[in-house]
Design an enzyme around this catalytic site. Sequence first.
Site, PDB file in Angstrom:
ATOM      1  N   TYR A 109       0.836  -1.204   0.000  1.00  0.00           N
ATOM      2  CA  TYR A 109       0.000   0.000   0.000  1.00  0.00           C
ATOM      3  C   TYR A 109       0.876   1.262   0.000  1.00  0.00           C
ATOM      4  O   TYR A 109       0.367   2.369  -0.178  1.00  0.00           O
ATOM      5  CB  TYR A 109      -0.947   0.042   1.217  1.00  0.00           C
ATOM      6  CG  TYR A 109      -1.892  -1.136   1.335  1.00  0.00           C
ATOM      7  CD1 TYR A 109      -2.027  -2.056   0.308  1.00  0.00           C
ATOM      8  CD2 TYR A 109      -2.661  -1.321   2.482  1.00  0.00           C
ATOM      9  CE1 TYR A 109      -2.886  -3.140   0.427  1.00  0.00           C
ATOM     10  CE2 TYR A 109      -3.527  -2.393   2.599  1.00  0.00           C
ATOM     11  CZ  TYR A 109      -3.625  -3.302   1.569  1.00  0.00           C
ATOM     12  OH  TYR A 109      -4.479  -4.370   1.699  1.00  0.00           O
ATOM     13  N   HIS A 142       0.706 -11.598   2.420  1.00  0.00           N
ATOM     14  CA  HIS A 142      -0.346 -10.883   1.683  1.00  0.00           C
ATOM     15  C   HIS A 142      -1.061 -11.790   0.674  1.00  0.00           C
ATOM     16  O   HIS A 142      -2.288 -11.781   0.583  1.00  0.00           O
ATOM     17  CB  HIS A 142       0.276  -9.671   0.979  1.00  0.00           C
ATOM     18  CG  HIS A 142      -0.696  -8.599   0.632  1.00  0.00           C
ATOM     19  ND1 HIS A 142      -0.349  -7.275   0.576  1.00  0.00           N
ATOM     20  CD2 HIS A 142      -2.008  -8.625   0.318  1.00  0.00           C
ATOM     21  CE1 HIS A 142      -1.407  -6.545   0.254  1.00  0.00           C
ATOM     22  NE2 HIS A 142      -2.426  -7.356   0.082  1.00  0.00           N
TER      23      HIS A 142
HETATM   24  N1  LIG Z   1      -5.587  -8.557   1.723  1.00  0.00           N
HETATM   25  C1  LIG Z   1      -5.905  -8.099   0.532  1.00  0.00           C
HETATM   26  O1  LIG Z   1      -5.527  -8.673  -0.505  1.00  0.00           O
HETATM   27  C2  LIG Z   1      -6.736  -6.856   0.420  1.00  0.00           C
HETATM   28  C3  LIG Z   1      -7.332  -6.485  -0.820  1.00  0.00           C
HETATM   29  C4  LIG Z   1      -8.113  -5.339  -0.870  1.00  0.00           C
HETATM   30  C5  LIG Z   1      -8.302  -4.568   0.279  1.00  0.00           C
HETATM   31  N2  LIG Z   1      -7.702  -4.929   1.461  1.00  0.00           N
HETATM   32  C6  LIG Z   1      -7.894  -4.132   2.694  1.00  0.00           C
HETATM   33  O2  LIG Z   1      -9.301  -3.983   2.903  1.00  0.00           O
HETATM   34  C7  LIG Z   1      -9.598  -2.603   3.102  1.00  0.00           C
HETATM   35  C8  LIG Z   1     -11.016  -2.291   2.670  1.00  0.00           C
HETATM   36  O3  LIG Z   1     -11.241  -2.701   1.345  1.00  0.00           O
HETATM   37  P1  LIG Z   1     -11.574  -1.681   0.146  1.00  0.00           P
HETATM   38  O4  LIG Z   1     -11.069  -0.338   0.472  1.00  0.00           O
HETATM   39  O5  LIG Z   1     -11.123  -2.356  -1.093  1.00  0.00           O
HETATM   40  O6  LIG Z   1     -13.159  -1.712   0.061  1.00  0.00           O
HETATM   41  P2  LIG Z   1     -14.386  -1.332   1.023  1.00  0.00           P
HETATM   42  O7  LIG Z   1     -13.938  -1.005   2.393  1.00  0.00           O
HETATM   43  O8  LIG Z   1     -15.367  -2.440   0.812  1.00  0.00           O
HETATM   44  O9  LIG Z   1     -14.976  -0.074   0.284  1.00  0.00           O
HETATM   45  C9  LIG Z   1     -14.381   1.192   0.353  1.00  0.00           C
HETATM   46  C10 LIG Z   1     -15.298   2.156  -0.398  1.00  0.00           C
HETATM   47  O10 LIG Z   1     -16.584   2.187   0.249  1.00  0.00           O
HETATM   48  C11 LIG Z   1     -16.937   3.520   0.562  1.00  0.00           C
HETATM   49  N3  LIG Z   1     -17.660   3.453   1.853  1.00  0.00           N
HETATM   50  C12 LIG Z   1     -17.140   3.164   3.066  1.00  0.00           C
HETATM   51  N4  LIG Z   1     -18.098   3.176   4.003  1.00  0.00           N
HETATM   52  C13 LIG Z   1     -19.271   3.476   3.370  1.00  0.00           C
HETATM   53  C14 LIG Z   1     -20.607   3.651   3.815  1.00  0.00           C
HETATM   54  N5  LIG Z   1     -20.945   3.494   5.102  1.00  0.00           N
HETATM   55  N6  LIG Z   1     -21.553   3.962   2.889  1.00  0.00           N
HETATM   56  C15 LIG Z   1     -21.223   4.116   1.582  1.00  0.00           C
HETATM   57  N7  LIG Z   1     -19.968   3.966   1.099  1.00  0.00           N
HETATM   58  C16 LIG Z   1     -18.997   3.657   2.000  1.00  0.00           C
HETATM   59  C17 LIG Z   1     -15.632   4.286   0.635  1.00  0.00           C
HETATM   60  O11 LIG Z   1     -15.829   5.621   0.246  1.00  0.00           O
HETATM   61  P3  LIG Z   1     -15.134   6.915   0.952  1.00  0.00           P
HETATM   62  O12 LIG Z   1     -13.707   6.577   1.247  1.00  0.00           O
HETATM   63  O13 LIG Z   1     -15.275   7.959  -0.116  1.00  0.00           O
HETATM   64  O14 LIG Z   1     -15.937   7.237   2.169  1.00  0.00           O
HETATM   65  C18 LIG Z   1     -14.782   3.563  -0.396  1.00  0.00           C
HETATM   66  O15 LIG Z   1     -15.030   4.059  -1.697  1.00  0.00           O
HETATM   67  C19 LIG Z   1      -8.505  -1.891   2.290  1.00  0.00           C
HETATM   68  O16 LIG Z   1      -8.400  -0.525   2.652  1.00  0.00           O
HETATM   69  C20 LIG Z   1      -7.310  -2.722   2.648  1.00  0.00           C
HETATM   70  O17 LIG Z   1      -6.832  -2.341   3.934  1.00  0.00           O
HETATM   71  C21 LIG Z   1      -6.938  -6.054   1.541  1.00  0.00           C
END
Ligand SMILES: NC(=O)c1ccc[n+]([C@@H]2O[C@H](COP(=O)([O-])OP(=O)(O)OC[C@H]3O[C@@H](n4cnc5c(N)ncnc54)[C@H](OP(=O)(O)O)[C@@H]3O)[C@@H](O)[C@H]2O)c1
Length: 281
Positions: free
Chosen positions: A49, A111
């Site tokens: 990241y 990861h």
């Molecule tokens: N291990 C892995 O391979 C892997 C892969 C992907 C992700 N991750 C981890 O998982 C975390 C979360 O995943 P992600 O960021 O891909 O997806 P997510 O948390 O499912 O979605 C994030 C999106 O949802 C929006 N959001 C958040 N809360 C909301 C709500 N209450 N209502 C409406 N929209 C909302 C955010 O917008 P705003 O920011 O504009 O509010 C952002 O655009 C990552 O940050 C990372 O740390 C790990």
Amino acid sequence: MTPTYLLSDGTSLPAIGFGTYPLKGSEGVEAITSALGSGYELLDTAVNYENETEVGEALRRFLAASGRDRDAVRVCSKIPGRHHAYDDAIASTKDSLHRLGLDHLDLHLIHWPNPSRDLYVEAWQALIELQRQGLVRSIGVSNFTEAHLRRIIAETGVAPVVNQIELHPLFPQAAMRAVHDELGIRTEAWSPMGKRQGQYDAAPVVAAAERLGVTPGQVILRWHVELGSVPIPKSATPSRQVENLSVFDFSLTPEEVEAITALGRPDGRLFDGDPDTHEEL
Ligand SMILES: NC(=O)c1ccc[n+]([C@@H]2O[C@H](COP(=O)([O-])OP(=O)(O)OC[C@H]3O[C@@H](n4cnc5c(N)ncnc54)[C@H](OP(=O)(O)O)[C@@H]3O)[C@@H](O)[C@H]2O)c1
């Protein structure tokens, strides 16, 4: 205080965390500091990241402003695929600690398994050694299939405390959750809102939100809590950061949980690679 789960190594993990990808630079530090101020007690970062420096800076700012001590927040990072060889995994972790400005990680994960390189057992052996040295409190994995999990356990006798996998209403991962239950592994959910495919308008989500007087996002996160998975939603929006944490004073009925789980679709996965051959460096 967020409720916690007891992990198989005797440590505990908050029932929800804050995802930090792709928060970077001064705006990233602001967003992560704001999340900590809202009450998140678990931060999820990774070498890939490229924001461990920002995570460390936000943590220092929060601790200085709140007077809390380091143990108030669990920091989780991840070893990238290009660092799986034993010595590389050790060096990678020390570099992560340096960038974060910390003397230990609370949780450290592999990861991706990168099975075609076949070095994930070495990376796991390195994590076991890092835990023995106290540089890492708990060790786990991410994106491991059942076969990968069984192999590291068979070859080392040590089970990961968590497997962080893609999990959201369109991809509810019933089979992997059952494997985790059998092996004593806590499920962590990445992209818990479904990222760009968030099911905020889906009928069972809207119905539960109306019944409970909460938002669709809160219903989705409560669904994770009901499943026993630890969601790590990312939001750069301070009001959503607060909203997303407020999911412990109401509950869904078993029928509501089932109806949201039934939104799952074979094509609901965000990740479009083959988990047995995918290379994530
Ligand atoms: N291990 C892995 O391979 C892997 C892969 C992907 C992700 N991750 C981890 O998982 C975390 C979360 O995943 P992600 O960021 O891909 O997806 P997510 O948390 O499912 O979605 C994030 C999106 O949802 C929006 N959001 C958040 N809360 C909301 C709500 N209450 N209502 C409406 N929209 C909302 C955010 O917008 P705003 O920011 O504009 O509010 C952002 O655009 C990552 O940050 C990372 O740390 C790990």
